[in-house]
Design an enzyme around this catalytic site. Sequence first.
Site, mmCIF file in Angstrom:
data_model
loop_
_atom_site.group_PDB
_atom_site.id
_atom_site.type_symbol
_atom_site.label_atom_id
_atom_site.label_comp_id
_atom_site.label_asym_id
_atom_site.label_seq_id
_atom_site.Cartn_x
_atom_site.Cartn_y
_atom_site.Cartn_z
ATOM 1 N N SER A 9 1.054 -1.196 -0.281
ATOM 2 C CA SER A 9 -0.191 0.159 0.209
ATOM 3 C C SER A 9 0.744 1.255 0.096
ATOM 4 O O SER A 9 0.340 2.281 0.058
ATOM 5 C CB SER A 9 -0.797 -0.031 1.271
ATOM 6 O OG SER A 9 -0.238 0.092 2.377
ATOM 7 N N LYS A 53 -5.632 4.688 8.414
ATOM 8 C CA LYS A 53 -4.642 5.528 8.002
ATOM 9 C C LYS A 53 -4.709 7.011 7.981
ATOM 10 O O LYS A 53 -4.055 7.868 8.273
ATOM 11 C CB LYS A 53 -4.270 5.204 6.535
ATOM 12 C CG LYS A 53 -3.851 3.449 6.441
ATOM 13 C CD LYS A 53 -3.449 3.138 5.209
ATOM 14 C CE LYS A 53 -3.019 1.614 5.197
ATOM 15 N NZ LYS A 53 -2.691 1.119 3.671
#
Length: 340
Positions: free
Chosen positions: A231, A276
């Site tokens: 990611s 996140k």
Amino acid sequence: MFKKKRVFVVVLLVFVALFCFVPIPAYIETVGSAQNIEKYVSVNGQKDFQDGQFMLTYVGLGRATTALYVASYFDRYATRLPSSSVRGNNSSSEYEKVQHYYMDDALNQAKIVSLKLAGKPFKQSFRGIVVMSLLGRSSFKGKLRAGDIIIGVDGKRCVKSANFTRYLQQKKKRDVSIRYQRGNRIFSTEGKLIQLPGTSKKGIGISFIQKSKVASSVKIKTDMDGIEGPSAGLMLTLQMYAQLSHENLKKGRKIAGTGTMLSNGSVGDIGGIDKKIVAAARKKANIFFAPNNPLTQAEEKAGELNNYQEAKKTAKKIGTKMKIVPVKNIQDALSYLREK
């Protein structure tokens, strides 16, 4: 009386050990952190000294014990996941190997895209096709494992994923032989082609990534310090490009984000974006890049959100002033940074 007491203490200690230290078939995902990428990347031996930061974000993910599972209900951001949704059918060691290969792939894609953008020559050599998972109905289940590297098919050398998939599509017979590397040893196994779920395409029922090496006269070195998974691709690409081109994209800002990177510059979806966003907000990021890819009709009907929509929802929920920017490719991110 003393003997009964001793038995009680032993039983209690065993219970505490089971409760606190023995893993159960579940994982806990919670907020991780946001880190300045410049400490992980150097170009021609030089670090990035421009003002501002490109920040990769990651979630905290760990095996649960009964105690941790119970405690997670007191963490508003924690998500409890069954082992099968994290590792699939892979063992713990296979899962760790897969995550390592994902990071290797993310680094390769970031190098390829950043070198292209900067107009720097490079060569990509193909080393094989890494097996990441197998479908339950694949005839290669129990024969291939996650982390195996396919290097041939039907007696022919085949190390490029595009050639591998093309060959399988054109193949008339269902019988197929696979040559692969596991550790330092080479093996062969046989199975049959199947129709892949949700498509009209044929395959052997595996997910995979390309194993390759990128070489350039410009030396890009990375040390991810134990961070795994795919990611960070977008943010790694931005960091590498900024150092290759010497273009001042940061302008003193803290720029966080997430998303996988494909060699054509497309940004792919990731998991845990809500966590996140929280991690980036805690580190006072000014900007957060979120993948903004369309949902399928089935996903829309089920009321699911794409990464960007979920990021916006989370940002509103926690009250951050961080700007959430939708991106579908690397050019979207570059255009935003240049114009703002």
